[in-house]
Design an enzyme around this catalytic site. Structure first.
Site, PDB file in Angstrom:
ATOM      1  N   ASP A  17     -10.108  -5.585  -3.293  1.00  0.00           N
ATOM      2  CA  ASP A  17      -9.515  -4.560  -2.437  1.00  0.00           C
ATOM      3  C   ASP A  17     -10.406  -3.314  -2.463  1.00  0.00           C
ATOM      4  OD1 ASP A  17      -7.902  -2.409  -1.458  1.00  0.00           O
ATOM      5  OD2 ASP A  17      -6.080  -3.492  -2.007  1.00  0.00           O
ATOM      6  N   SER A  43       0.832  -1.207   0.000  1.00  0.00           N
ATOM      7  CA  SER A  43       0.000   0.000   0.000  1.00  0.00           C
ATOM      8  C   SER A  43       0.869   1.261   0.000  1.00  0.00           C
ATOM      9  CB  SER A  43      -0.949  -0.054   1.204  1.00  0.00           C
ATOM     10  OG  SER A  43      -1.961   0.926   1.093  1.00  0.00           O
ATOM     11  N   HIS A  51      -7.362  -6.137   0.828  1.00  0.00           N
ATOM     12  CA  HIS A  51      -6.172  -5.318   1.109  1.00  0.00           C
ATOM     13  C   HIS A  51      -5.422  -5.785   2.357  1.00  0.00           C
ATOM     14  CE1 HIS A  51      -3.992  -1.615   0.161  1.00  0.00           C
ATOM     15  NE2 HIS A  51      -3.999  -1.258   1.426  1.00  0.00           N
TER      16      HIS A  51
END
Length: 302
Positions: free
Chosen positions: A244, A163, A279
């Site tokens: 995600d 991320s 995620h």
């Protein structure tokens, strides 16, 4: 001042060290975790390369150490894993005035801030790519190893992240690409691929770097691929889950692929869209084995 070893935890075949040190770069105390694989403790004088793992928003060095399952892969191939913190911390370190979780403490974005009041402490690019590797090198050389093994934190190194940390990994890899100590390989899990165009990136870049787009472009992977030439067949490996919740609004990995078209990086960014994954660390840990093998090859371990 060197590192203080806060704890040593047996994990898989090696040990996870939780370290603390005073940073001249951030002006704060910093925490970092390091996994030393089983090869480090065998009396064969092994040379152990290092993989740097940059965590995402709201994380500390603990999250990936506990949930990403890098340790079995580090033991399999014989590399150390370094888990830096995601920002400076302390009572005097400025935080998000809006009390958000996407900026400030735990969200240093791996850039060197130029804007007050963040420019005093938020120097995470210099910390991760310069101060931390050099201090680790000095510390472990001074302490030595009973097995005769050595750790390479400077030269035979690779980088990955998730991320915000995926952005930090790709950005750092490209910005360091032509340096003598460039990373041998780079990968990312669900990276913020074009931060200049998404809410998380705009907030962070605006506050840390100011409002001039030229300052943002110095860190944005979608700009860097246009200006840094791939010197061979180097590949960036990316995995992205299709479930995600941040995929379409914040991450946008396809924009990096688009930016690479017509450049030396076209066809060299391997984006894998994986159905059903989100995620979380369930996603990350599922694909750590593929990323570990990718880096092990580039580090000369396979």
């Amino acid at each position: 001042m060197g590192f203080q070893i806060e704890s040593q935890i047996s994990s898989c075949g090696g040990k996870l060290l939780k370290l603390q040190h005073e940073s001249e770069t951030t002006g704060t105390s910093m925490n970092v975790n390091i996994y030393l694989p089983q090869q480090y403790y065998k009396e064969d004088g092994a040379k152990i390369p290092a993989l740097y793992y940059l965590s995402g928003l709201s994380c500390t060095p603990q999250n990936a150490s506990e949930k990403a399952f890098w340790q079995p892969q580090a033991d399999k191939f014989g590399f150390a894993v370094v888990f830096p913190d995601t920002s400076p911390r302390g009572a005097d370190v400025p935080d998000d005035p809006e009390n958000g979780w996407d900026f400030g403490l735990s969200a240093g974005f791996y850039v060197d801030a130029t804007q007050s009041p963040y420019d005093k402490n938020y120097k995470m690019f210099s910390y991760v790519h310069d101060e931390l590797p050099n201090k680790l090198d000095q510390f472990f050389k001074s302490t030595g190893s009973e097995s005769g093994s050595t750790l390479d934190f400077l030269d035979n190194v690779a980088i990955t992240g998730h991320s915000m940390g995926g952005f930090g990994a790709i950005s750092g890899y490209l910005k360091q690409y032509a340096s003598p100590r460039k990373y041998k390989s780079c990968s990312a899990f669900a990276p913020i691929a074009n931060p200049s165009l998404v809410p998380w990136g705009k907030k962070a870049f605006g506050n840390y770097l100011g409002l001039e787009s030229a300052q943002w472009e110095k860190y944005d992977p979608a700009n860097l691929v246009k200006n840094i030439s791939n010197k061979g067949n180097d590949v960036i490996l990316i995995h992205q889950g299709t479930n995600d919740p941040f995929y379409k609004e914040q991450l946008k990995p396809h924009l990096l692929i688009e930016a690479a078209k017509g450049t030396s990086w076209e066809g060299k960014i391997n984006l894998n869209l994986v159905d059903g994954f989100d995620h979380s660390y369930y996603f990350i840990s599922s694909f750590v084995p593929q990323h570990a093998e990718f880096h092990a090859k580039n580090l000369g371990l396979i």
